[in-house]
Design a protein around this motif. Structure first.
Motif, PDB file in Angstrom:
ATOM      1  N   MET A   1      -6.292   5.728  -7.320  1.00  0.00           N
ATOM      2  CA  MET A   1      -5.812   6.842  -6.318  1.00  0.00           C
ATOM      3  C   MET A   1      -4.441   7.644  -6.583  1.00  0.00           C
ATOM      4  O   MET A   1      -4.326   8.520  -6.389  1.00  0.00           O
ATOM      5  CB  MET A   1      -5.711   6.022  -4.837  1.00  0.00           C
ATOM      6  N   SER A   2      -3.534   6.720  -7.192  1.00  0.00           N
ATOM      7  CA  SER A   2      -2.375   7.120  -7.884  1.00  0.00           C
ATOM      8  C   SER A   2      -2.641   8.321  -8.749  1.00  0.00           C
ATOM      9  O   SER A   2      -1.712   9.384  -8.559  1.00  0.00           O
ATOM     10  CB  SER A   2      -1.347   6.015  -8.279  1.00  0.00           C
ATOM     11  N   LYS A   3      -3.482   8.053  -9.429  1.00  0.00           N
ATOM     12  CA  LYS A   3      -3.869   9.259 -10.419  1.00  0.00           C
ATOM     13  C   LYS A   3      -4.270  10.598  -9.916  1.00  0.00           C
ATOM     14  O   LYS A   3      -4.036  11.748 -10.210  1.00  0.00           O
ATOM     15  CB  LYS A   3      -4.968   8.779 -11.497  1.00  0.00           C
ATOM     16  N   ASP A   4      -5.383  10.391  -8.917  1.00  0.00           N
ATOM     17  CA  ASP A   4      -6.061  11.476  -8.210  1.00  0.00           C
ATOM     18  C   ASP A   4      -4.960  12.044  -7.104  1.00  0.00           C
ATOM     19  O   ASP A   4      -4.999  13.320  -7.038  1.00  0.00           O
ATOM     20  CB  ASP A   4      -7.143  11.043  -7.493  1.00  0.00           C
ATOM     21  N   LEU A   5      -4.077  11.248  -6.537  1.00  0.00           N
ATOM     22  CA  LEU A   5      -3.520  11.883  -5.097  1.00  0.00           C
ATOM     23  C   LEU A   5      -1.993  12.147  -5.693  1.00  0.00           C
ATOM     24  O   LEU A   5      -1.163  13.012  -4.842  1.00  0.00           O
ATOM     25  CB  LEU A   5      -3.464  10.932  -4.207  1.00  0.00           C
ATOM     26  N   GLY A   6      -1.491  12.098  -6.928  1.00  0.00           N
ATOM     27  CA  GLY A   6      -0.209  12.502  -7.286  1.00  0.00           C
ATOM     28  C   GLY A   6       0.217  13.967  -6.969  1.00  0.00           C
ATOM     29  O   GLY A   6       1.280  14.327  -6.809  1.00  0.00           O
ATOM     30  N   LYS A   7      -0.959  14.802  -7.309  1.00  0.00           N
ATOM     31  CA  LYS A   7      -0.669  15.947  -7.358  1.00  0.00           C
ATOM     32  C   LYS A   7      -0.455  16.557  -5.823  1.00  0.00           C
ATOM     33  O   LYS A   7       0.073  18.108  -5.641  1.00  0.00           O
ATOM     34  CB  LYS A   7      -2.005  16.922  -7.739  1.00  0.00           C
ATOM     35  N   HIS A   8      -0.786  15.803  -4.951  1.00  0.00           N
ATOM     36  CA  HIS A   8      -0.402  16.348  -3.456  1.00  0.00           C
ATOM     37  C   HIS A   8       1.030  15.568  -3.117  1.00  0.00           C
ATOM     38  O   HIS A   8       1.290  15.541  -1.818  1.00  0.00           O
ATOM     39  CB  HIS A   8      -1.425  15.641  -2.513  1.00  0.00           C
ATOM     40  N   ASN A   9       1.699  15.032  -4.171  1.00  0.00           N
ATOM     41  CA  ASN A   9       2.998  14.334  -3.824  1.00  0.00           C
ATOM     42  C   ASN A   9       2.580  13.277  -2.879  1.00  0.00           C
ATOM     43  O   ASN A   9       3.494  12.845  -2.065  1.00  0.00           O
ATOM     44  CB  ASN A   9       4.063  15.044  -3.165  1.00  0.00           C
ATOM     45  N   ILE A  10       1.565  12.456  -3.156  1.00  0.00           N
ATOM     46  CA  ILE A  10       1.184  11.146  -2.327  1.00  0.00           C
ATOM     47  C   ILE A  10       1.323  10.030  -3.422  1.00  0.00           C
ATOM     48  O   ILE A  10       0.650   9.870  -4.388  1.00  0.00           O
ATOM     49  CB  ILE A  10      -0.279  11.135  -1.819  1.00  0.00           C
ATOM     50  N   ARG A  11       2.133   8.855  -3.090  1.00  0.00           N
ATOM     51  CA  ARG A  11       2.393   7.933  -4.134  1.00  0.00           C
ATOM     52  C   ARG A  11       1.343   6.733  -3.420  1.00  0.00           C
ATOM     53  O   ARG A  11       1.371   6.676  -2.326  1.00  0.00           O
ATOM     54  CB  ARG A  11       3.824   7.456  -3.904  1.00  0.00           C
ATOM     55  N   VAL A  12       0.892   6.017  -4.546  1.00  0.00           N
ATOM     56  CA  VAL A  12      -0.047   5.089  -4.133  1.00  0.00           C
ATOM     57  C   VAL A  12       0.438   3.559  -4.902  1.00  0.00           C
ATOM     58  O   VAL A  12       0.375   3.854  -6.040  1.00  0.00           O
ATOM     59  CB  VAL A  12      -1.347   5.294  -4.417  1.00  0.00           C
ATOM     60  N   ASN A  13       0.774   2.680  -4.059  1.00  0.00           N
ATOM     61  CA  ASN A  13       1.288   1.482  -4.808  1.00  0.00           C
ATOM     62  C   ASN A  13       0.461   0.191  -4.039  1.00  0.00           C
ATOM     63  O   ASN A  13       0.016   0.352  -3.165  1.00  0.00           O
ATOM     64  CB  ASN A  13       2.829   1.268  -4.673  1.00  0.00           C
ATOM     65  N   ALA A  14       0.788  -0.865  -4.887  1.00  0.00           N
ATOM     66  CA  ALA A  14       0.290  -2.171  -4.266  1.00  0.00           C
ATOM     67  C   ALA A  14       1.411  -3.413  -4.232  1.00  0.00           C
ATOM     68  O   ALA A  14       2.009  -3.290  -5.138  1.00  0.00           O
ATOM     69  CB  ALA A  14      -1.026  -2.606  -4.972  1.00  0.00           C
ATOM     70  N   VAL A  15       1.333  -4.281  -3.539  1.00  0.00           N
ATOM     71  CA  VAL A  15       2.000  -5.326  -3.506  1.00  0.00           C
ATOM     72  C   VAL A  15       1.029  -6.580  -3.780  1.00  0.00           C
ATOM     73  O   VAL A  15       0.105  -6.603  -2.924  1.00  0.00           O
ATOM     74  CB  VAL A  15       2.956  -5.752  -2.442  1.00  0.00           C
ATOM     75  N   CYS A  16       1.244  -7.615  -4.657  1.00  0.00           N
ATOM     76  CA  CYS A  16       0.393  -8.766  -4.734  1.00  0.00           C
ATOM     77  C   CYS A  16       1.194  -9.906  -4.120  1.00  0.00           C
ATOM     78  O   CYS A  16       2.304 -10.430  -4.849  1.00  0.00           O
ATOM     79  CB  CYS A  16       0.180  -8.882  -6.439  1.00  0.00           C
ATOM     80  N   ILE A  17       0.715 -10.283  -3.157  1.00  0.00           N
ATOM     81  CA  ILE A  17       1.234 -11.523  -2.481  1.00  0.00           C
ATOM     82  C   ILE A  17       0.884 -12.826  -3.138  1.00  0.00           C
ATOM     83  O   ILE A  17      -0.101 -13.129  -3.359  1.00  0.00           O
ATOM     84  CB  ILE A  17       0.843 -11.505  -0.856  1.00  0.00           C
ATOM     85  N   GLY A  18       1.998 -13.837  -3.221  1.00  0.00           N
ATOM     86  CA  GLY A  18       1.870 -15.227  -3.510  1.00  0.00           C
ATOM     87  C   GLY A  18       1.913 -15.866  -2.170  1.00  0.00           C
ATOM     88  O   GLY A  18       1.527 -15.774  -1.186  1.00  0.00           O
ATOM     89  N   LEU A  19       2.626 -17.265  -2.474  1.00  0.00           N
ATOM     90  CA  LEU A  19       2.801 -18.162  -1.134  1.00  0.00           C
ATOM     91  C   LEU A  19       3.885 -17.492  -0.217  1.00  0.00           C
ATOM     92  O   LEU A  19       5.080 -17.692  -0.612  1.00  0.00           O
ATOM     93  CB  LEU A  19       3.052 -19.468  -1.826  1.00  0.00           C
ATOM     94  N   ILE A  20       3.712 -16.982   0.818  1.00  0.00           N
ATOM     95  CA  ILE A  20       4.509 -16.478   1.655  1.00  0.00           C
ATOM     96  C   ILE A  20       4.296 -17.270   3.258  1.00  0.00           C
ATOM     97  O   ILE A  20       3.165 -17.357   3.517  1.00  0.00           O
ATOM     98  CB  ILE A  20       4.108 -14.966   1.954  1.00  0.00           C
ATOM     99  N   ARG A  21       5.092 -17.336   3.737  1.00  0.00           N
ATOM    100  CA  ARG A  21       5.544 -17.978   5.079  1.00  0.00           C
ATOM    101  C   ARG A  21       4.372 -17.137   6.011  1.00  0.00           C
ATOM    102  O   ARG A  21       4.583 -15.786   6.159  1.00  0.00           O
ATOM    103  CB  ARG A  21       6.608 -18.036   5.783  1.00  0.00           C
ATOM    104  N   SER A  22       3.508 -17.856   6.746  1.00  0.00           N
ATOM    105  CA  SER A  22       2.408 -17.274   7.677  1.00  0.00           C
ATOM    106  C   SER A  22       2.208 -18.316   8.929  1.00  0.00           C
ATOM    107  O   SER A  22       2.419 -19.369   8.525  1.00  0.00           O
ATOM    108  CB  SER A  22       1.300 -16.981   6.749  1.00  0.00           C
ATOM    109  N   ASP A  23       1.300 -17.860   9.583  1.00  0.00           N
ATOM    110  CA  ASP A  23       0.708 -18.871  10.574  1.00  0.00           C
ATOM    111  C   ASP A  23       0.081 -20.052  10.096  1.00  0.00           C
ATOM    112  O   ASP A  23       0.201 -21.030  10.508  1.00  0.00           O
ATOM    113  CB  ASP A  23      -0.195 -18.032  11.586  1.00  0.00           C
ATOM    114  N   GLN A  24      -0.734 -19.598   9.024  1.00  0.00           N
ATOM    115  CA  GLN A  24      -1.671 -20.536   8.239  1.00  0.00           C
ATOM    116  C   GLN A  24      -0.556 -21.727   7.753  1.00  0.00           C
ATOM    117  O   GLN A  24      -0.923 -23.048   7.736  1.00  0.00           O
ATOM    118  CB  GLN A  24      -2.399 -19.965   7.187  1.00  0.00           C
TER     119      GLN A  24
END
Length: 261
Positions: free
Chosen positions: A172-195
């Motif tokens: 998506m980042s490759k396709d949408l960059g021409k529209h000035n739309i940035r696409v990124n991801a975060v990869c979550i590890g062990l983070i405090r949660s309800d579980q």
């Protein structure tokens, strides 16, 4: 987040799925504090009401209760945001669940449900948001997991869905960059949660959270479980103007526990 920095959120509008609790809720709070108007999305209306009640003390926020896997839900969510706030600048695809078993133990229906929630819902939300993001540019953030980079045994189907989310982000980042739309991801590890908090109360209620975090995070290089706000900090940054030249990347939020960059 420092109030001395201008993150560029003033006057902008964000939609965050899976935002009644946890990382999504904290991200909504941070963005509102920085001047954004945010539409929170989740299935549970009671939790959404509670979240918006808290967040609205700092700025403009509203909610829509929707199951994003349902037909037409993505379009309804985006339309609600635009009708309420007049535009759309940021989409955070945060909705997901933890579903990890061995290959033999996962039925086909389980695969379909997981991919529908973690991959196709992000596709549908992004497609619905695209016409509005194209007007002025913007940012899409896909929440994935560190295990999506290095799948292990007994981690299916979630690691496959998360891996697909990483490929989706890059393409998506490759396709949408021409529209000035940035696409990124975060990869979550062990983070405090309800579980994790339920595990804490069940396994070691005599310990403080800090003590339990250190005890449970012994295999993490930073030596503890991550805080919800620490994940939201990174997401808020990546969707802000301060990250205006960052696109197509996947940032680990895992205290150094992952085995891939």
């Amino acid at each position: 987040m420092s109030e001395l920095m201008d993150f560029g959120y003033k006057g902008k509008v964000a939609v965050i799925t899976g935002s009644s609790k946890g990382i999504g809720r904290e991200t909504a709070l941070q963005m509102v504090k920085l001047g954004a108007k945010v539409l929170l999305v989740a299935r549970g209306e009671d939790a959404l009401k509670e979240a918006v009640s808290e967040i609205s003390a700092f700025g403009e926020a509203d909610y829509i209760a929707q199951d994003i896997t349902e037909s037409g839900a993505a379009e309804a969510i985006v339309e609600a945001a635009v009708q309420k706030f007049g535009r759309l600048d940021v989409l955070v695809n945060n909705a997901g669940s933890s579903f990890a078993k061995s290959f033999e133990d996962v039925e086909v229906a389980g695969w379909e449900e997981d991919i529908d929630l973690k991959v196709m819902a992000a596709v549908k939300m992004s497609k619905a948001a695209l016409p509005h993001l194209k007007k002025q540019g913007g940012a899409i953030l896909n929440l994935t997991a560190v295990m999506g980079k290095t799948p292990q045994a007994n981690s299916l189907p979630t690691t496959v869905s998360r891996s697909a989310g990483l490929a989706l982000t890059k393409a998506m980042s490759k396709d949408l960059g021409k529209h000035n739309i940035r696409v990124n991801a975060v990869c979550i590890g062990l983070i405090r949660s309800d579980q994790i908090e339920k595990r804490w109360q069940k396994q070691a209620p005599e310990l403080s959270w800090e003590e339990f975090s250190v005890k449970s995070g012994g295999n993490i290089p930073l030596g503890r479980i991550g805080d919800t706000a620490e994940a939201a900090n990174v997401i808020t940054f990546l969707c802000s103007d301060l990250a205006s030249y960052v696109s197509g990347t996947a940032v680990n939020i895992d205290g150094g526990s992952g085995h891939a960059w």
